[in-house]
Motif scaffolding. Structure first.
Motif, PDB file in Angstrom:
ATOM      1  N   PRO A  95       0.808  -1.228   0.000  1.00 12.58           N
ATOM      2  CA  PRO A  95       0.000   0.000   0.000  1.00 12.58           C
ATOM      3  C   PRO A  95       0.834   1.267   0.000  1.00 12.58           C
ATOM      4  CG  PRO A  95      -0.081  -1.086   2.152  1.00 12.58           C
ATOM      5  CD  PRO A  95       0.605  -2.029   1.222  1.00 12.58           C
ATOM      6  N   LEU A  96       2.030   1.217   0.595  1.00  9.71           N
ATOM      7  CA  LEU A  96       2.914   2.382   0.668  1.00  9.71           C
ATOM      8  C   LEU A  96       4.369   1.925   0.598  1.00  9.71           C
ATOM      9  CD1 LEU A  96       1.268   4.386   3.595  1.00  9.71           C
ATOM     10  CD2 LEU A  96       1.228   5.044   1.181  1.00  9.71           C
ATOM     11  N   TYR A  97       5.192   2.720  -0.064  1.00  8.78           N
ATOM     12  CA  TYR A  97       6.633   2.483  -0.083  1.00  8.78           C
ATOM     13  C   TYR A  97       7.343   3.720   0.450  1.00  8.78           C
ATOM     14  CZ  TYR A  97       5.600  -1.391  -3.281  1.00  8.78           C
ATOM     15  OH  TYR A  97       5.123  -2.533  -3.842  1.00  8.78           O
ATOM     16  N   ASP A  98       8.551   3.509   0.962  1.00 12.80           N
ATOM     17  CA  ASP A  98       9.414   4.619   1.325  1.00 12.80           C
ATOM     18  C   ASP A  98       9.930   5.229   0.010  1.00 12.80           C
ATOM     19  OD1 ASP A  98      10.859   6.336   2.899  1.00 12.80           O
ATOM     20  OD2 ASP A  98      12.435   4.899   3.385  1.00 12.80           O
ATOM     21  N   PRO A  99       9.783   6.521  -0.209  1.00 10.07           N
ATOM     22  CA  PRO A  99      10.196   7.118  -1.483  1.00 10.07           C
ATOM     23  C   PRO A  99      11.588   6.730  -1.972  1.00 10.07           C
ATOM     24  CG  PRO A  99       8.922   8.708  -0.254  1.00 10.07           C
ATOM     25  CD  PRO A  99       9.104   7.513   0.657  1.00 10.07           C
ATOM     26  N   PRO A 100      12.596   6.575  -1.098  1.00 12.89           N
ATOM     27  CA  PRO A 100      13.900   6.141  -1.625  1.00 12.89           C
ATOM     28  C   PRO A 100      13.870   4.774  -2.308  1.00 12.89           C
ATOM     29  CG  PRO A 100      14.174   7.103   0.552  1.00 12.89           C
ATOM     30  CD  PRO A 100      12.695   6.956   0.335  1.00 12.89           C
ATOM     31  N   ASP A 101      12.807   3.988  -2.080  1.00 18.55           N
ATOM     32  CA  ASP A 101      12.713   2.675  -2.711  1.00 18.55           C
ATOM     33  C   ASP A 101      12.164   2.743  -4.138  1.00 18.55           C
ATOM     34  OD1 ASP A 101      13.671   1.334  -0.487  1.00 18.55           O
ATOM     35  OD2 ASP A 101      11.674   1.048   0.374  1.00 18.55           O
ATOM     36  N   TYR A 102      11.567   3.854  -4.522  1.00 14.25           N
ATOM     37  CA  TYR A 102      10.945   3.934  -5.846  1.00 14.25           C
ATOM     38  C   TYR A 102      11.899   3.606  -7.003  1.00 14.25           C
ATOM     39  CZ  TYR A 102       6.780   6.183  -3.776  1.00 14.25           C
ATOM     40  OH  TYR A 102       5.653   6.469  -3.049  1.00 14.25           O
ATOM     41  N   PRO A 103      13.114   4.160  -7.026  1.00 12.44           N
ATOM     42  CA  PRO A 103      13.989   3.861  -8.168  1.00 12.44           C
ATOM     43  C   PRO A 103      14.263   2.371  -8.354  1.00 12.44           C
ATOM     44  CG  PRO A 103      14.809   5.773  -6.979  1.00 12.44           C
ATOM     45  CD  PRO A 103      13.711   5.187  -6.136  1.00 12.44           C
ATOM     46  N   GLU A 104      14.492   1.648  -7.255  1.00  7.88           N
ATOM     47  CA  GLU A 104      14.765   0.216  -7.387  1.00  7.88           C
ATOM     48  C   GLU A 104      13.532  -0.545  -7.858  1.00  7.88           C
ATOM     49  OE1 GLU A 104      16.328  -3.150  -8.009  1.00  7.88           O
ATOM     50  OE2 GLU A 104      17.605  -1.468  -7.435  1.00  7.88           O
ATOM     51  N   LEU A 105      12.351  -0.121  -7.411  1.00 11.64           N
ATOM     52  CA  LEU A 105      11.126  -0.791  -7.848  1.00 11.64           C
ATOM     53  C   LEU A 105      10.846  -0.527  -9.328  1.00 11.64           C
ATOM     54  CD1 LEU A 105       8.955   0.007  -4.705  1.00 11.64           C
ATOM     55  CD2 LEU A 105       9.908  -2.225  -5.328  1.00 11.64           C
ATOM     56  N   VAL A 106      11.070   0.685  -9.781  1.00 11.02           N
ATOM     57  CA  VAL A 106      10.899   0.984 -11.203  1.00 11.02           C
ATOM     58  C   VAL A 106      11.928   0.214 -12.028  1.00 11.02           C
ATOM     59  CG1 VAL A 106      10.976   2.800 -12.962  1.00 11.02           C
ATOM     60  CG2 VAL A 106       9.852   3.232 -10.766  1.00 11.02           C
ATOM     61  N   ALA A 107      13.152   0.108 -11.510  1.00 11.61           N
ATOM     62  CA  ALA A 107      14.185  -0.661 -12.205  1.00 11.61           C
ATOM     63  C   ALA A 107      13.797  -2.133 -12.300  1.00 11.61           C
ATOM     64  CB  ALA A 107      15.530  -0.504 -11.495  1.00 11.61           C
ATOM     65  N   LEU A 108      13.201  -2.666 -11.221  1.00 12.15           N
ATOM     66  CA  LEU A 108      12.723  -4.048 -11.259  1.00 12.15           C
ATOM     67  C   LEU A 108      11.637  -4.204 -12.322  1.00 12.15           C
ATOM     68  CD1 LEU A 108      12.483  -6.951 -10.181  1.00 12.15           C
ATOM     69  CD2 LEU A 108      10.946  -6.071  -8.400  1.00 12.15           C
ATOM     70  N   ALA A 109      10.715  -3.255 -12.392  1.00 10.76           N
ATOM     71  CA  ALA A 109       9.665  -3.311 -13.407  1.00 10.76           C
ATOM     72  C   ALA A 109      10.265  -3.256 -14.809  1.00 10.76           C
ATOM     73  CB  ALA A 109       8.675  -2.167 -13.198  1.00 10.76           C
ATOM     74  N   ALA A 110      11.301  -2.447 -14.997  1.00 13.96           N
ATOM     75  CA  ALA A 110      11.953  -2.365 -16.304  1.00 13.96           C
ATOM     76  C   ALA A 110      12.594  -3.704 -16.673  1.00 13.96           C
ATOM     77  CB  ALA A 110      12.991  -1.249 -16.304  1.00 13.96           C
ATOM     78  N   ARG A 111      13.238  -4.343 -15.700  1.00 10.19           N
ATOM     79  CA  ARG A 111      13.813  -5.659 -15.975  1.00 10.19           C
ATOM     80  C   ARG A 111      12.713  -6.660 -16.305  1.00 10.19           C
ATOM     81  NH1 ARG A 111      17.007  -3.834 -11.634  1.00 10.19           N
ATOM     82  NH2 ARG A 111      16.002  -5.134 -10.037  1.00 10.19           N
TER      83      ARG A 111
END
Length: 335
Positions: A95-111
């Motif tokens: 439901p919520l992520y810590d904003p510093p985690d967003y780049p890694e999650l987007v990178a995972l989605a890209a992979r």
């Protein structure tokens, strides 16, 4: 993947929804496809999070069996899904992520996009915004954790690129019909088997961290008022809370609503079960698939449920209680 659906018991020309099933291991992909799943969804922790020993979950599950063991395993599952002719979707639905985690999650989605994954399921607004801006070739599904329960909230989330949405569990068929009618461009998903929650997920603050893998709302707890005292006698929430001791939320069902869901425009039926045994997932897929085509009555649905789960459907775990015999007047509808 195009949704070229057949027609069935929902009426002449009515598209039959596709079946979306949970998957946690690459060896499950072929089994679930053979049982009748059209699409699969699952989660994986970013490898960097695993190496760092981070306890935070990327996808609303904390126990290891509810995730693929590694990104490599998830990538192999995506390849197997393509061979089996089923789409695979990545759950990033905390439901919520810590904003510093967003780049890694987007990178995972890209992979994941590079591995051939069809889409991402997400509910955190900040993550949705970043996924939309990334322009990845992934279909975005709005998670039930976002709590989109009316046409205005759906219109808001549409601004962030979602084209599918999971309908919250507590909406009635009439409310679902209103949403589908207001947003025909959205591919709606509805839960139909196992895991009905007594709480509204979008606003629930329970953490899914039990070592026994039990849902937290199954573990005994007490309700109190704002001051920490007991609720007054006869308070409706106290009655609701106590009533759930009569039913097992793991045995929820919406089989008898499939024709109605198809008629109102629901295009995907979702099964709960990430982290569950493979045999249970396969049996649940086969059960729902058997009711996707042909004119099956509610009486048949109730009988199939009892045969599968060893007892009658309880009104509390009926996903669409307005259709339950205890309210509708009998197994085939109002008397």
């Amino acid at each position: 993947m195009p949704n070229a659906l057949k027609t069935g018991g929902a009426g002449p020309g009515t598209p039959v929804p596709w079946l979306l099933a949970p998957v946690d291991r690459e060896e499950e992909v072929g089994l679930l496809a053979a049982a009748g799943a059209h699409e699969l969804y699952g989660g994986v922790q970013p490898d960097a999070w695993l190496r760092a020993g981070r306890g935070v979950s990327a996808n609303q599950r904390t126990f290891a069996s509810a995730h693929f063991p590694s990104e490599a395993s998830f990538a192999r599952a995506a390849a197997e899904a393509r061979r089996a002719g089923v789409a695979l979707r990545l759950a990033l639905n905390a439901p919520l992520y810590d904003p510093p985690d967003y780049p890694e999650l987007v990178a995972l989605a890209a992979r994941a996009a590079a591995w051939g994954v069809a889409g991402v399921i997400a509910g955190d607004l900040g993550l949705l915004q970043r996924l939309s801006r990334a322009g990845l070739p992934l279909e975005l599904t709005l998670s039930t954790l976002a709590g989109a329960m009316n046409r205005e909230s759906l219109a808001f989330f549409r601004r962030f690129g979602i084209s599918r949405a999971v309908l919250p569990r507590h909406l009635t068929l009439a409310e679902m019909a209103a949403l589908a009618g207001a947003h025909p461009e959205v591919g709606f998903e509805a839960f139909v088997l196992v895991g009905r929650c007594p709480n509204e997920e979008a606003y629930c603050t329970f953490q899914h961290t039990s070592p026994s893998k039990r849902w937290p709302c199954e573990i005994p707890y007490e309700l109190s008022d704002a001051g920490g005292g007991p609720l007054p006698a006869g308070h409706p929430l106290a009655g609701w809370h106590a009533s759930w001791r009569q039913a097992d939320r793991r045995l929820a069902c919406g089989l008898c609503a499939i024709p109605e869901l198809a008629r109102i425009g629901v295009r995907h039926l979702k099964l709960v079960g990430r982290g569950g045994p493979t045999s249970v997932k396969v049996a649940n897929v086969a059960l729902v698939r058997a009711f996707l085509s042909g004119d099956r009555s509610r009486a048949e649905a109730l009988a199939a449920y009892e045969d599968r789960f060893g007892g009658p459907c309880h009104p509390l775990v009926c996903y669409f209680p307005e259709l339950h015999p205890s309210r509708a007047g009998g197994p085939d509808g109002p008397s």
